[in-house]
Design a protein around this motif. Structure first.
Motif, PDB file in Angstrom:
ATOM      1  N   ALA A  59       5.969   1.506   7.893  1.00  0.00           N
ATOM      2  CA  ALA A  59       5.220   1.692   9.139  1.00  0.00           C
ATOM      3  C   ALA A  59       3.728   1.507   8.889  1.00  0.00           C
ATOM      4  O   ALA A  59       3.159   2.115   7.997  1.00  0.00           O
ATOM      5  CB  ALA A  59       5.489   3.066   9.718  1.00  0.00           C
ATOM      6  N   TYR A  60       3.119   0.652   9.686  1.00  0.00           N
ATOM      7  CA  TYR A  60       1.682   0.435   9.630  1.00  0.00           C
ATOM      8  C   TYR A  60       1.052   1.078  10.864  1.00  0.00           C
ATOM      9  O   TYR A  60      -0.043   1.597  10.805  1.00  0.00           O
ATOM     10  CB  TYR A  60       1.412  -1.066   9.599  1.00  0.00           C
ATOM     11  N   TYR A  61       1.794   1.010  11.973  1.00  0.00           N
ATOM     12  CA  TYR A  61       1.343   1.604  13.230  1.00  0.00           C
ATOM     13  C   TYR A  61       2.171   2.848  13.526  1.00  0.00           C
ATOM     14  O   TYR A  61       3.373   2.869  13.297  1.00  0.00           O
ATOM     15  CB  TYR A  61       1.516   0.625  14.401  1.00  0.00           C
ATOM     16  N   ARG A  62       1.497   3.852  14.066  1.00  0.00           N
ATOM     17  CA  ARG A  62       2.154   5.071  14.538  1.00  0.00           C
ATOM     18  C   ARG A  62       1.584   5.358  15.916  1.00  0.00           C
ATOM     19  O   ARG A  62       0.380   5.226  16.128  1.00  0.00           O
ATOM     20  CB  ARG A  62       1.856   6.251  13.621  1.00  0.00           C
ATOM     21  N   ALA A  63       2.459   5.736  16.824  1.00  0.00           N
ATOM     22  CA  ALA A  63       2.004   6.022  18.172  1.00  0.00           C
ATOM     23  C   ALA A  63       2.732   7.221  18.742  1.00  0.00           C
ATOM     24  O   ALA A  63       3.883   7.483  18.399  1.00  0.00           O
ATOM     25  CB  ALA A  63       2.227   4.811  19.062  1.00  0.00           C
TER      26      ALA A  63
ATOM     27  N   PRO B  45       0.834  -1.198   0.000  1.00  0.00           N
ATOM     28  CA  PRO B  45       0.000   0.000   0.000  1.00  0.00           C
ATOM     29  C   PRO B  45       0.874   1.256   0.000  1.00  0.00           C
ATOM     30  O   PRO B  45       1.959   1.264   0.571  1.00  0.00           O
ATOM     31  CB  PRO B  45      -0.778  -0.110   1.318  1.00  0.00           C
ATOM     32  N   VAL B  46       0.385   2.298  -0.599  1.00  0.00           N
ATOM     33  CA  VAL B  46       1.147   3.540  -0.696  1.00  0.00           C
ATOM     34  C   VAL B  46       1.484   4.068   0.690  1.00  0.00           C
ATOM     35  O   VAL B  46       2.582   4.542   0.931  1.00  0.00           O
ATOM     36  CB  VAL B  46       0.355   4.597  -1.512  1.00  0.00           C
ATOM     37  N   THR B  47       0.563   3.966   1.658  1.00  0.00           N
ATOM     38  CA  THR B  47       0.823   4.489   2.997  1.00  0.00           C
ATOM     39  C   THR B  47       1.989   3.768   3.643  1.00  0.00           C
ATOM     40  O   THR B  47       2.794   4.382   4.311  1.00  0.00           O
ATOM     41  CB  THR B  47      -0.410   4.371   3.901  1.00  0.00           C
ATOM     42  N   ALA B  48       2.110   2.476   3.452  1.00  0.00           N
ATOM     43  CA  ALA B  48       3.215   1.722   4.042  1.00  0.00           C
ATOM     44  C   ALA B  48       4.532   2.095   3.383  1.00  0.00           C
ATOM     45  O   ALA B  48       5.550   2.220   4.044  1.00  0.00           O
ATOM     46  CB  ALA B  48       2.970   0.221   3.922  1.00  0.00           C
ATOM     47  N   GLN B  49       4.507   2.306   2.070  1.00  0.00           N
ATOM     48  CA  GLN B  49       5.732   2.692   1.371  1.00  0.00           C
ATOM     49  C   GLN B  49       6.188   4.068   1.831  1.00  0.00           C
ATOM     50  O   GLN B  49       7.349   4.280   2.123  1.00  0.00           O
ATOM     51  CB  GLN B  49       5.502   2.725  -0.137  1.00  0.00           C
ATOM     52  N   ALA B  50       5.267   4.995   1.904  1.00  0.00           N
ATOM     53  CA  ALA B  50       5.619   6.363   2.270  1.00  0.00           C
ATOM     54  C   ALA B  50       6.159   6.439   3.686  1.00  0.00           C
ATOM     55  O   ALA B  50       7.000   7.260   3.998  1.00  0.00           O
ATOM     56  CB  ALA B  50       4.395   7.264   2.129  1.00  0.00           C
TER      57      ALA B  50
ATOM     58  N   GLU C 100       2.782   4.931  28.795  1.00  0.00           N
ATOM     59  CA  GLU C 100       1.471   5.425  28.367  1.00  0.00           C
ATOM     60  C   GLU C 100       1.469   5.906  26.920  1.00  0.00           C
ATOM     61  O   GLU C 100       2.357   6.619  26.478  1.00  0.00           O
ATOM     62  CB  GLU C 100       1.020   6.579  29.270  1.00  0.00           C
ATOM     63  N   VAL C 101       0.432   5.488  26.200  1.00  0.00           N
ATOM     64  CA  VAL C 101       0.259   5.860  24.796  1.00  0.00           C
ATOM     65  C   VAL C 101      -0.799   6.967  24.724  1.00  0.00           C
ATOM     66  O   VAL C 101      -1.925   6.788  25.173  1.00  0.00           O
ATOM     67  CB  VAL C 101      -0.174   4.637  23.951  1.00  0.00           C
ATOM     68  N   LYS C 102      -0.432   8.115  24.163  1.00  0.00           N
ATOM     69  CA  LYS C 102      -1.362   9.247  24.030  1.00  0.00           C
ATOM     70  C   LYS C 102      -2.178   9.167  22.754  1.00  0.00           C
ATOM     71  O   LYS C 102      -3.300   9.644  22.696  1.00  0.00           O
ATOM     72  CB  LYS C 102      -0.595  10.563  24.060  1.00  0.00           C
ATOM     73  N   GLY C 103      -1.621   8.550  21.710  1.00  0.00           N
ATOM     74  CA  GLY C 103      -2.312   8.420  20.431  1.00  0.00           C
ATOM     75  C   GLY C 103      -1.795   7.203  19.700  1.00  0.00           C
ATOM     76  O   GLY C 103      -0.607   6.891  19.773  1.00  0.00           O
ATOM     77  N   PHE C 104      -2.692   6.489  19.018  1.00  0.00           N
ATOM     78  CA  PHE C 104      -2.301   5.278  18.303  1.00  0.00           C
ATOM     79  C   PHE C 104      -3.058   5.214  16.993  1.00  0.00           C
ATOM     80  O   PHE C 104      -4.284   5.313  16.968  1.00  0.00           O
ATOM     81  CB  PHE C 104      -2.605   4.031  19.148  1.00  0.00           C
ATOM     82  N   ILE C 105      -2.324   5.039  15.897  1.00  0.00           N
ATOM     83  CA  ILE C 105      -2.916   4.975  14.552  1.00  0.00           C
ATOM     84  C   ILE C 105      -2.504   3.671  13.892  1.00  0.00           C
ATOM     85  O   ILE C 105      -1.325   3.320  13.898  1.00  0.00           O
ATOM     86  CB  ILE C 105      -2.451   6.169  13.699  1.00  0.00           C
ATOM     87  N   ALA C 106      -3.472   2.947  13.360  1.00  0.00           N
ATOM     88  CA  ALA C 106      -3.219   1.704  12.624  1.00  0.00           C
ATOM     89  C   ALA C 106      -3.755   1.883  11.212  1.00  0.00           C
ATOM     90  O   ALA C 106      -4.945   2.154  11.034  1.00  0.00           O
ATOM     91  CB  ALA C 106      -3.901   0.521  13.306  1.00  0.00           C
ATOM     92  N   ASP C 107      -2.883   1.787  10.227  1.00  0.00           N
ATOM     93  CA  ASP C 107      -3.250   1.929   8.823  1.00  0.00           C
ATOM     94  C   ASP C 107      -4.014   3.234   8.573  1.00  0.00           C
ATOM     95  O   ASP C 107      -5.012   3.256   7.866  1.00  0.00           O
ATOM     96  CB  ASP C 107      -4.060   0.719   8.364  1.00  0.00           C
TER      97      ASP C 107
END
Length: 109
Positions: free
Chosen positions: A35-39, A26-31, A86-93
């Protein structure tokens, strides 16, 4: 009679598939460099790289990224919280965890 051979067309197709494997991501993973997860953590991660829930997390200060794992995003978040705090923000895909799921993520740690 007609003679059919799989060997000739299969090898080039296989080589093209291997060579173009990155193009199928996927383009998001390449860019994001895979990374698929961001925290975002509440405080800087204790280590720059570590393994949590079977994936390698790379953190720089309070920002962490990881490749796609096999568990649900909430479970991946909980694994990160156990290792890094502690995780303040978590993004998956590209999709952020809801506040309720984020609270559960931190509660599991």
């Amino acid at each position: 009679m007609f003679k059919f051979s799989f060997a000739a067309p299969v090898v080039p197709m296989f080589a093209v598939a291997l060579a173009g494997g990155a193009a199928a991501l996927p383009v998001t993973a390449q860019a994001a460099g895979g990374a698929y997860y961001r925290a975002e953590l509440a405080s800087p991660a204790p280590k720059g790289k570590f393994v949590a829930r079977g994936i390698v997390w790379s953190c720089e200060g309070t920002n962490c990224v990881g490749a796609r794992g096999t568990s649900r995003p909430q479970m991946m978040c909980a694994g990160l919280a156990k290792e890094a705090g502690e995780v303040k923000g978590f993004i998956a895909d590209g999709k952020a965890l809801e506040a309720e799921d984020l609270a559960r993520c931190n509660g599991a740690a």
